[in-house]
Design a protein around this motif. Sequence first.
Motif, PDB file in Angstrom:
ATOM      1  N   LYS A 152       0.828  -1.200   0.000  1.00 50.51           N
ATOM      2  CA  LYS A 152       0.000   0.000   0.000  1.00 50.51           C
ATOM      3  C   LYS A 152       0.861   1.247   0.000  1.00 50.51           C
ATOM      4  CE  LYS A 152      -3.803   2.201   2.499  1.00 50.51           C
ATOM      5  NZ  LYS A 152      -4.735   2.093   3.655  1.00 50.51           N
ATOM      6  N   GLU A 153       1.916   1.224   0.801  1.00 50.65           N
ATOM      7  CA  GLU A 153       2.810   2.371   0.870  1.00 50.65           C
ATOM      8  C   GLU A 153       3.450   2.638  -0.494  1.00 50.65           C
ATOM      9  OE1 GLU A 153       6.827   3.724   3.359  1.00 50.65           O
ATOM     10  OE2 GLU A 153       5.798   1.824   3.772  1.00 50.65           O
ATOM     11  N   LEU A 154       3.741   1.564  -1.227  1.00 46.35           N
ATOM     12  CA  LEU A 154       4.390   1.717  -2.540  1.00 46.35           C
ATOM     13  C   LEU A 154       3.443   2.337  -3.560  1.00 46.35           C
ATOM     14  CD1 LEU A 154       6.961   1.094  -4.188  1.00 46.35           C
ATOM     15  CD2 LEU A 154       5.924  -1.086  -4.815  1.00 46.35           C
ATOM     16  N   ILE A 155       2.216   1.855  -3.639  1.00 47.33           N
ATOM     17  CA  ILE A 155       1.319   2.343  -4.688  1.00 47.33           C
ATOM     18  C   ILE A 155       0.717   3.703  -4.349  1.00 47.33           C
ATOM     19  CG2 ILE A 155       0.753   0.031  -5.486  1.00 47.33           C
ATOM     20  CD1 ILE A 155      -1.827   0.143  -3.921  1.00 47.33           C
ATOM     21  N   THR A 156       0.716   4.079  -3.052  1.00 46.24           N
ATOM     22  CA  THR A 156       0.202   5.407  -2.692  1.00 46.24           C
ATOM     23  C   THR A 156       1.285   6.460  -2.712  1.00 46.24           C
ATOM     24  OG1 THR A 156       0.510   4.842  -0.350  1.00 46.24           O
ATOM     25  CG2 THR A 156      -1.690   4.490  -1.310  1.00 46.24           C
ATOM     26  N   SER A 157       2.501   6.034  -2.912  1.00 47.80           N
ATOM     27  CA  SER A 157       3.606   6.997  -2.952  1.00 47.80           C
ATOM     28  C   SER A 157       3.506   7.844  -4.212  1.00 47.80           C
ATOM     29  CB  SER A 157       4.948   6.262  -2.920  1.00 47.80           C
ATOM     30  OG  SER A 157       6.010   7.178  -3.131  1.00 47.80           O
ATOM     31  N   ALA A 158       3.748   9.123  -4.063  1.00 47.01           N
ATOM     32  CA  ALA A 158       3.677  10.039  -5.214  1.00 47.01           C
ATOM     33  C   ALA A 158       4.798   9.764  -6.198  1.00 47.01           C
ATOM     34  CB  ALA A 158       3.738  11.487  -4.747  1.00 47.01           C
ATOM     35  N   GLN A 159       5.886   9.113  -5.765  1.00 43.56           N
ATOM     36  CA  GLN A 159       7.016   8.855  -6.633  1.00 43.56           C
ATOM     37  C   GLN A 159       6.884   7.544  -7.399  1.00 43.56           C
ATOM     38  OE1 GLN A 159      10.419   8.914  -4.068  1.00 43.56           O
ATOM     39  NE2 GLN A 159      10.360  11.145  -3.792  1.00 43.56           N
ATOM     40  N   ALA A 160       5.867   6.753  -7.083  1.00 44.34           N
ATOM     41  CA  ALA A 160       5.715   5.443  -7.720  1.00 44.34           C
ATOM     42  C   ALA A 160       4.905   5.572  -9.006  1.00 44.34           C
ATOM     43  CB  ALA A 160       5.034   4.463  -6.769  1.00 44.34           C
ATOM     44  N   PRO A 161       5.554   5.470 -10.179  1.00 45.29           N
ATOM     45  CA  PRO A 161       4.831   5.628 -11.462  1.00 45.29           C
ATOM     46  C   PRO A 161       4.247   4.311 -11.944  1.00 45.29           C
ATOM     47  CG  PRO A 161       7.174   5.494 -11.890  1.00 45.29           C
ATOM     48  CD  PRO A 161       7.006   5.313 -10.404  1.00 45.29           C
ATOM     49  N   ILE A 162       3.350   3.737 -11.177  1.00 45.48           N
ATOM     50  CA  ILE A 162       2.772   2.441 -11.542  1.00 45.48           C
ATOM     51  C   ILE A 162       1.456   2.676 -12.269  1.00 45.48           C
ATOM     52  CG2 ILE A 162       2.062   0.176 -10.708  1.00 45.48           C
ATOM     53  CD1 ILE A 162       3.711   0.602  -8.250  1.00 45.48           C
ATOM     54  N   ASP A 163       1.258   1.985 -13.361  1.00 44.82           N
ATOM     55  CA  ASP A 163       0.014   2.086 -14.126  1.00 44.82           C
ATOM     56  C   ASP A 163      -1.127   1.503 -13.302  1.00 44.82           C
ATOM     57  OD1 ASP A 163      -2.156   1.444 -15.984  1.00 44.82           O
ATOM     58  OD2 ASP A 163      -0.727   2.013 -17.540  1.00 44.82           O
ATOM     59  N   PRO A 164      -2.247   2.245 -13.152  1.00 48.38           N
ATOM     60  CA  PRO A 164      -3.372   1.728 -12.348  1.00 48.38           C
ATOM     61  C   PRO A 164      -3.885   0.384 -12.842  1.00 48.38           C
ATOM     62  CG  PRO A 164      -3.652   4.070 -12.817  1.00 48.38           C
ATOM     63  CD  PRO A 164      -2.491   3.625 -13.629  1.00 48.38           C
ATOM     64  N   SER A 165      -3.871   0.163 -14.157  1.00 48.55           N
ATOM     65  CA  SER A 165      -4.361  -1.121 -14.672  1.00 48.55           C
ATOM     66  C   SER A 165      -3.491  -2.272 -14.185  1.00 48.55           C
ATOM     67  CB  SER A 165      -4.390  -1.098 -16.197  1.00 48.55           C
ATOM     68  OG  SER A 165      -3.089  -0.873 -16.722  1.00 48.55           O
ATOM     69  N   ASN A 166      -2.195  -2.041 -14.071  1.00 49.82           N
ATOM     70  CA  ASN A 166      -1.308  -3.086 -13.553  1.00 49.82           C
ATOM     71  C   ASN A 166      -1.561  -3.336 -12.073  1.00 49.82           C
ATOM     72  OD1 ASN A 166      -0.020  -3.468 -16.009  1.00 49.82           O
ATOM     73  ND2 ASN A 166       1.510  -1.891 -15.605  1.00 49.82           N
ATOM     74  N   VAL A 167      -1.801  -2.258 -11.335  1.00 54.59           N
ATOM     75  CA  VAL A 167      -2.109  -2.417  -9.909  1.00 54.59           C
ATOM     76  C   VAL A 167      -3.396  -3.207  -9.738  1.00 54.59           C
ATOM     77  CG1 VAL A 167      -2.657  -1.196  -7.774  1.00 54.59           C
ATOM     78  CG2 VAL A 167      -0.893  -0.292  -9.317  1.00 54.59           C
ATOM     79  N   LEU A 168      -4.389  -2.877 -10.567  1.00 50.48           N
ATOM     80  CA  LEU A 168      -5.677  -3.566 -10.480  1.00 50.48           C
ATOM     81  C   LEU A 168      -5.519  -5.045 -10.830  1.00 50.48           C
ATOM     82  CD1 LEU A 168      -8.681  -2.988  -9.942  1.00 50.48           C
ATOM     83  CD2 LEU A 168      -8.975  -2.668 -12.398  1.00 50.48           C
ATOM     84  N   LEU A 169      -4.774  -5.338 -11.887  1.00 46.75           N
ATOM     85  CA  LEU A 169      -4.580  -6.724 -12.299  1.00 46.75           C
ATOM     86  C   LEU A 169      -3.839  -7.521 -11.233  1.00 46.75           C
ATOM     87  CD1 LEU A 169      -4.683  -8.979 -14.399  1.00 46.75           C
ATOM     88  CD2 LEU A 169      -2.586  -8.052 -15.401  1.00 46.75           C
ATOM     89  N   LEU A 170      -2.745  -6.973 -10.738  1.00 44.53           N
ATOM     90  CA  LEU A 170      -1.965  -7.695  -9.739  1.00 44.53           C
ATOM     91  C   LEU A 170      -2.742  -7.860  -8.433  1.00 44.53           C
ATOM     92  CD1 LEU A 170       1.513  -5.993 -10.326  1.00 44.53           C
ATOM     93  CD2 LEU A 170       0.839  -8.323 -10.941  1.00 44.53           C
ATOM     94  N   SER A 171      -3.500  -6.835  -8.047  1.00 37.60           N
ATOM     95  CA  SER A 171      -4.310  -6.950  -6.830  1.00 37.60           C
ATOM     96  C   SER A 171      -5.346  -8.044  -6.975  1.00 37.60           C
ATOM     97  CB  SER A 171      -4.987  -5.609  -6.527  1.00 37.60           C
ATOM     98  OG  SER A 171      -4.019  -4.592  -6.325  1.00 37.60           O
ATOM     99  N   HIS A 172      -5.911  -8.155  -8.167  1.00 34.89           N
ATOM    100  CA  HIS A 172      -6.886  -9.218  -8.409  1.00 34.89           C
ATOM    101  C   HIS A 172      -6.230 -10.593  -8.368  1.00 34.89           C
ATOM    102  CE1 HIS A 172     -10.271 -11.380 -10.113  1.00 34.89           C
ATOM    103  NE2 HIS A 172      -9.450 -11.866 -11.043  1.00 34.89           N
ATOM    104  N   LEU A 173      -5.052 -10.723  -8.991  1.00 31.67           N
ATOM    105  CA  LEU A 173      -4.374 -12.021  -9.039  1.00 31.67           C
ATOM    106  C   LEU A 173      -3.974 -12.496  -7.653  1.00 31.67           C
ATOM    107  CD1 LEU A 173      -2.082 -11.532 -12.187  1.00 31.67           C
ATOM    108  CD2 LEU A 173      -4.171 -12.899 -12.015  1.00 31.67           C
ATOM    109  N   TYR A 174      -3.584 -11.560  -6.787  1.00 32.84           N
ATOM    110  CA  TYR A 174      -3.116 -11.938  -5.453  1.00 32.84           C
ATOM    111  C   TYR A 174      -4.149 -11.632  -4.368  1.00 32.84           C
ATOM    112  CZ  TYR A 174       1.456 -12.553  -7.611  1.00 32.84           C
ATOM    113  OH  TYR A 174       2.505 -12.979  -8.388  1.00 32.84           O
ATOM    114  N   SER A 175      -5.400 -11.396  -4.774  1.00 37.92           N
ATOM    115  CA  SER A 175      -6.515 -11.189  -3.826  1.00 37.92           C
ATOM    116  C   SER A 175      -6.219 -10.065  -2.835  1.00 37.92           C
ATOM    117  CB  SER A 175      -6.813 -12.495  -3.071  1.00 37.92           C
ATOM    118  OG  SER A 175      -7.124 -13.528  -3.973  1.00 37.92           O
ATOM    119  N   TYR A 176      -5.665  -8.985  -3.332  1.00 35.29           N
ATOM    120  CA  TYR A 176      -5.340  -7.819  -2.502  1.00 35.29           C
ATOM    121  C   TYR A 176      -6.444  -6.778  -2.715  1.00 35.29           C
ATOM    122  CZ  TYR A 176      -2.685  -3.874  -0.614  1.00 35.29           C
ATOM    123  OH  TYR A 176      -2.278  -2.782   0.117  1.00 35.29           O
TER     124      TYR A 176
END
Length: 1010
Positions: free
Chosen positions: A744-768
């Motif tokens: 959570k700390e990683l994806i909410t960080s302003a410096q983390a340029p993670i694509d939301p679709s990737n976050v959504l996909l990975l969260s779904h795969l790992y039940s997060y």
Amino acid sequence: MALAAWRQFTFFDVLPIRDPAVTDEDGPLYSDPNVSAVCSGTGSLYLGTTGGIVKIVSKSLKLQVSFTAHEEGYAITYMKQVEGTANLLTVAESKTAEPQIRLWSLDTPDKKTQGPKCNFSINIHLKKLTEISAVALAEDFSIIAVGFENGHVVHVRGDLLHDKGLKQKIIYESPAPVTGLEFYEASKTSLLYISTTERIVTAWTTGKNQGSLARVLEEKGCAKGCMGIKKATGEILVAREDAIYFYTPYGRGPLYVYEGPKSQLFVYKSYIGIVSPNNAATDSNVQSSVRKYVGATASSADPYETAQFTILDTDNKFVAYTGQFAGGVKSIFTEWGDLYVLGGDGQLYRHQERDLASKLEILYQRNLYNLALTLASNAGADEKRILSIYKKYGDHLYEKGDYDEAMVQYIRAIDGGEASQVIRKYLDSQRIYNLTSYLEELHNKEIATADHTTLLLNCYAKLKDTEKLETFIRSEGENLKFDLDTAIQMCRQGGYFQQAAYLAEKHGQNDLVVDITLQDLGDYKSGLRFLQSLPPEDMYHNLSRYGRVLLQHVARETTALFIEYFTGRYVPREIPNVAELENGEQAREMSPPSSVPNYKNLLPYMAGSRPASVMSGLTGEQTPTIMSAITSNVGKLSTVVGGAITGSASVANAPLTLESSSYDQDGKIVDYVIPKPRTVFATFVDQPDEFIIFLEACIAHHRTAGGQESDEIDMYTTLFEMYLQKAEASTTEEEKVQWEEKSKELITSAQAPIDPSNVLLLSHLYSYREGRILVRERENLHIDIFRSYVSVNDTISAIQTLHKYGDIEPELYPLALSYFTSSPEVMAIASDELSHVLKKIEEEGLMAPLQVIQALSVNAVATVGIVKDYLSEIIEREKKEIETNRKLTESYQMETRAKIEEIRELETEPRVFQSTRCASCGAALDLPTVHFMCKHSFHRRCLNEVNEDTECPSCKSNNATIRAIRRAQDDMADRHDLFKASLEESEDKFKVISDFFGRGVMQQVEFLVE
């Protein structure tokens, strides 16, 4: 060998050629039923007829010359043309006169007739007229032999070309008819072969014994047309019903069994053509040997007769062609490079022999390579083609598994230049002896290359010829006579790892040194030490290639080397010669496979990146907390990659140190391009802890090292996935919560340029679930947030989501209505919210009342009391709407009745026009005046044209609009497909039906029947 056992091929292509002159004024050519004799030579076809006429036909089958060769009453029965000359011999017979023989000079015109000049003309003197059955002409035009049905053979000798000294003599008499005559001319002697129906004999034509019999070859004869000669060998061929016989001037030669009646034999090149009648009910050898040409035509032949034409190759014992001819075979001749058959049906059939390549391809398909070699040799094929056949033969034997015999063929084809293909086939260790013999032959012929020499020595190594192998390995000089890579590979396959490492290091093959050290010797620390001595590009290449293996055995040092390289701090080091190892077994004992506890050597960095439970498992001590941010570990990481690794006694005593600097040993700056980190992600697939260390270190130094944004995105995304993976694999709830907090700390960080679709996909795969909610809130996916709470029956969170986003996303209210009434448990929690939801649905018009009732009636959770107020209000509103619609309907009905009354008055009552001014110009009306039923009046002059169809200009536009509407309704009445589609798609089907009813779809069409 019987012919039935011979192989059958199609080496000839047959093309039927119709007579092109059938409709010409001069009449047909070879299709003429009066054609009685056919021959060819010197580029032309010669046709003799029963009327004594000769027709000369060109290659294009055009008539060149036609002349009368014999008087009326004579039928030409035989013609001979000697190739390379312009002379034509014609033989004609008559029922009432002696036979005539004439020789024509085709290139010399006769001054009187303008036709070819006749060199001589002679009549054959007979005591009793009998028919000619065979004719032969010597190539030097010195002798003509004529055979008769009565068994006599007459010689005509002399200067035939100049008509000098011509003499006739009967040289042979037999009670049996003569069936064939052939001249055989040797260097000093000349013989005449004579065949009758009872015997085969030879007679001298030159020397002291000319005219006398030389030898009786066989006390068996043959039928007419069943004898031919091979001019190259002087052999004659005789076709009988049981076989085909060969004869030399000294006696009978070989025979080939070929049973069945035969009517003709023809020699073409090395082939023998046989004509066999298919209607063999009668014995052709008992029939008369002489065909009745005089006074007969082809029409007298049986039109249903068929004949089989077979072309044999007796030398190689195969059938080259078999064909059927309706109407039989009339004549066979060769010209223009092909074999021609004139059928009884009047068509000419060209038999064109296929080229050598086509024949060989047929033989290849049937794996007849010995026959292919014989054919190619007989055809004079070049050496390249012969070698290719040997090569194909070897391939065939190889595929059959006959490797020894295949190698014999490959050695015969060794000059063909395809040694590499053969070598590849015999690289199997079981066939090493064959390969060795082939390589030795290459060297014997002095066509071996350095590769061949290397492979030969490889074979010696496989055969344990250590003396020759060692001599080869220790050879001095820069110019190698072998392929280095292959030699090294040979040593490795033979277990000579030290020799392989020596060769590789001596010749600068760094990749091979690493491979041998790691894969063969198993010395992982020495291999990693050698990697540190390589230039950056070579080191990276090998580290990427063998990183997975190194991580399994020396994980601490390998991870540190990865970090050092990808953070831009790598410099080569000097090491001892890797080839100084004494044996591989020593090396294998130096570095046993590493386990997880070995990671304590990286504790200065790992202390901030592992949960307390994990760190306690590694060190036996408690670690206070996990890393709060990646950037906080930069200082700790410097203890690993910025200087010597410290942190424990075991590290201090480690033989491998990673002292990093920006300068090399000479003090020069080492500059290299840092590759994309994702290129080595797969290397850490089985080492998640080391992978997280690597990612966190690279992220901390990425921007200072000038990395690209796309690489940063990859690393953040992968690190997020690794956090989730570790959380999923956690054995305790506390550890799982810690990893999820890091995620959570990683994806909410302003410096983390993670694509939301990737976050959504990975969260779904790992039940997060927390990750999914964060992304949906950021992307305004409010409905998905609500559904995520519904899916886990989190009613409180669902109500909060409804309050938070209901005004922004009204579609949440219908979903909430269905969810709140889905079960008594949910209803108990959300009962106070139900009235609020119903009110919002009514205000926003989100659902029809019936839909609301249907949603509530799905189960027995909602009662009437709950929705009583809602239903009362809905019913009252519906009553008001019904009353309004009723009043509107009555107004429409009154208007319709008024229109109907107006129409009736127009149709039945007179119309009074009281207008005094023109509706167009506004002037007072004067005659002539035009009045319309709409009560508009016009001057006649104000209208362009007046007839029965003239419309009121004032009302014309309105009328046109009404007519257009009516036409549209009529067209709509036929669009049943549109009506059906609208009915299927609409939820209010009654409204669709009423709408289309108003447009005339339901109108009944009346047809007038006269």
